[in-house]
Design a protein around this motif. Structure first.
Motif, PDB file in Angstrom:
ATOM      1  N   PHE A  15     -19.010   9.051   5.867  1.00  0.00           N
ATOM      2  CA  PHE A  15     -18.853   7.595   5.948  1.00  0.00           C
ATOM      3  C   PHE A  15     -18.601   7.005   4.565  1.00  0.00           C
ATOM      4  O   PHE A  15     -17.660   6.225   4.370  1.00  0.00           O
ATOM      5  N   ILE A  16     -19.440   7.385   3.590  1.00  0.00           N
ATOM      6  CA  ILE A  16     -19.322   6.838   2.233  1.00  0.00           C
ATOM      7  C   ILE A  16     -17.971   7.210   1.622  1.00  0.00           C
ATOM      8  O   ILE A  16     -17.296   6.367   1.021  1.00  0.00           O
ATOM      9  N   VAL A  17     -17.560   8.464   1.770  1.00  0.00           N
ATOM     10  CA  VAL A  17     -16.270   8.903   1.213  1.00  0.00           C
ATOM     11  C   VAL A  17     -15.129   8.127   1.869  1.00  0.00           C
ATOM     12  O   VAL A  17     -14.214   7.639   1.187  1.00  0.00           O
ATOM     13  N   SER A  18     -15.164   7.988   3.172  1.00  0.00           N
ATOM     14  CA  SER A  18     -14.103   7.280   3.893  1.00  0.00           C
ATOM     15  C   SER A  18     -14.062   5.804   3.522  1.00  0.00           C
ATOM     16  O   SER A  18     -12.983   5.233   3.315  1.00  0.00           O
ATOM     17  N   LEU A  19     -15.228   5.182   3.433  1.00  0.00           N
ATOM     18  CA  LEU A  19     -15.273   3.770   3.061  1.00  0.00           C
ATOM     19  C   LEU A  19     -14.813   3.576   1.617  1.00  0.00           C
ATOM     20  O   LEU A  19     -14.118   2.605   1.303  1.00  0.00           O
ATOM     21  N   HIS A  22     -11.130   3.601   1.633  1.00  0.00           N
ATOM     22  CA  HIS A  22     -10.648   2.358   2.234  1.00  0.00           C
ATOM     23  C   HIS A  22     -10.733   1.192   1.240  1.00  0.00           C
ATOM     24  O   HIS A  22      -9.765   0.444   1.059  1.00  0.00           O
ATOM     25  N   VAL A  23     -11.880   1.046   0.596  1.00  0.00           N
ATOM     26  CA  VAL A  23     -12.082  -0.056  -0.352  1.00  0.00           C
ATOM     27  C   VAL A  23     -11.185   0.115  -1.574  1.00  0.00           C
ATOM     28  O   VAL A  23     -10.602  -0.859  -2.076  1.00  0.00           O
ATOM     29  N   MET A  24     -11.034   1.346  -2.044  1.00  0.00           N
ATOM     30  CA  MET A  24     -10.153   1.608  -3.191  1.00  0.00           C
ATOM     31  C   MET A  24      -8.720   1.185  -2.864  1.00  0.00           C
ATOM     32  O   MET A  24      -8.053   0.539  -3.684  1.00  0.00           O
ATOM     33  N   ASP A  34      -9.509  -9.325  -6.171  1.00  0.00           N
ATOM     34  CA  ASP A  34      -9.607 -10.530  -5.350  1.00  0.00           C
ATOM     35  C   ASP A  34      -9.500 -10.206  -3.863  1.00  0.00           C
ATOM     36  O   ASP A  34      -9.865 -11.040  -3.029  1.00  0.00           O
ATOM     37  N   ASN A  35      -9.010  -9.016  -3.528  1.00  0.00           N
ATOM     38  CA  ASN A  35      -8.917  -8.601  -2.127  1.00  0.00           C
ATOM     39  C   ASN A  35     -10.270  -8.238  -1.538  1.00  0.00           C
ATOM     40  O   ASN A  35     -10.374  -8.034  -0.329  1.00  0.00           O
ATOM     41  N   LEU A  36     -11.293  -8.113  -2.377  1.00  0.00           N
ATOM     42  CA  LEU A  36     -12.605  -7.649  -1.923  1.00  0.00           C
ATOM     43  C   LEU A  36     -13.603  -8.791  -1.782  1.00  0.00           C
ATOM     44  O   LEU A  36     -13.610  -9.718  -2.595  1.00  0.00           O
ATOM     45  N   SER A  37     -14.462  -8.670  -0.792  1.00  0.00           N
ATOM     46  CA  SER A  37     -15.619  -9.563  -0.700  1.00  0.00           C
ATOM     47  C   SER A  37     -16.607  -9.133  -1.786  1.00  0.00           C
ATOM     48  O   SER A  37     -16.466  -8.054  -2.379  1.00  0.00           O
ATOM     49  N   ASN A  38     -17.614  -9.942  -2.032  1.00  0.00           N
ATOM     50  CA  ASN A  38     -18.606  -9.566  -3.042  1.00  0.00           C
ATOM     51  C   ASN A  38     -19.313  -8.248  -2.696  1.00  0.00           C
ATOM     52  O   ASN A  38     -19.442  -7.388  -3.567  1.00  0.00           O
ATOM     53  N   PRO A  39     -19.763  -8.024  -1.452  1.00  0.00           N
ATOM     54  CA  PRO A  39     -20.374  -6.731  -1.136  1.00  0.00           C
ATOM     55  C   PRO A  39     -19.399  -5.553  -1.302  1.00  0.00           C
ATOM     56  O   PRO A  39     -19.803  -4.480  -1.757  1.00  0.00           O
ATOM     57  N   GLU A  40     -18.143  -5.750  -0.962  1.00  0.00           N
ATOM     58  CA  GLU A  40     -17.152  -4.685  -1.178  1.00  0.00           C
ATOM     59  C   GLU A  40     -16.986  -4.411  -2.670  1.00  0.00           C
ATOM     60  O   GLU A  40     -16.850  -3.258  -3.082  1.00  0.00           O
ATOM     61  N   PHE A 152     -17.387  -6.325   5.190  1.00  0.00           N
ATOM     62  CA  PHE A 152     -16.482  -5.188   4.968  1.00  0.00           C
ATOM     63  C   PHE A 152     -15.375  -5.236   6.010  1.00  0.00           C
ATOM     64  O   PHE A 152     -15.643  -5.287   7.209  1.00  0.00           O
ATOM     65  N   SER A 153     -14.148  -5.244   5.532  1.00  0.00           N
ATOM     66  CA  SER A 153     -13.017  -5.298   6.455  1.00  0.00           C
ATOM     67  C   SER A 153     -11.899  -4.366   6.009  1.00  0.00           C
ATOM     68  O   SER A 153     -11.887  -3.869   4.934  1.00  0.00           O
TER      69      SER A 153
END
Length: 153
Positions: A15-19, A22-24, A34-40, A152-153
């Motif tokens: 999960f962590i590797v996949s996320l 995705h976030v990268m 700017d594409n990221l939310s604060n938690p992302e 997270f989106s």
């Protein structure tokens, strides 16, 4: 992989590797935060640090793009509930005796200017402490992500 498919992953490490992937991709590997939310963003910073330190220590972290986020490093680890790791990062940040520039060229210039055996020794101590993994960063990141799932989106 879509975010919906990632939420279906049961194994924490996978999960962590996949996320992380995705976030990268979402922030274009740090070029468009700017594409990221604060938690992302917090997740991105903690994962970037962990990848860089595991690959080449804090010296590599500061030398690469990840060092652009050095000013947020301590608070990011505190936010996910890793105060010990935050303390290690704080020690690494203070090894230089001054603030670390966020601009890559300015940071590289500073790192070349202040390079010393003393700084190398401090960074190596921080590397060794980080590698002990006294806090389970995968579990902490996983819990943080679940707590902030809506961001997270």
């Amino acid at each position: 992989m879509s975010i919906d498919a990632i939420w279906e992953i049961k194994d924490v490490n996978t999960f962590i590797v996949s996320l992380t992937d995705h976030v990268m991709q979402k922030c274009e590997y740090g070029d468009n935060m700017d594409n990221l939310s604060n938690p992302e963003r917090i997740f991105f910073i903690t994962q970037s640090c962990e990848m860089e330190v595991n690959n080449g220590g804090f010296a590599q972290f500061f030398d690469n793009f990840s060092g652009n986020f050095a000013g947020e490093l301590v608070s990011a680890f505190q936010e996910i509930g890793a105060p010990g790791t935050a303390e290690i990062c704080d020690k690494a940040l203070h090894a230089f005796g001054q603030d670390i520039p966020l601009d890559w060229e300015d940071r590289r210039e500073l790192l070349d200017k202040v390079a010393s055996d003393e700084i190398d020794c401090i960074l190596e101590e921080c590397d060794d402490a980080f590698y002990q993994y006294e806090e389970d960063l995968n579990a902490l990141n996983y819990a943080y992500v679940l707590k902030n799932k809506a961001d997270f989106s």
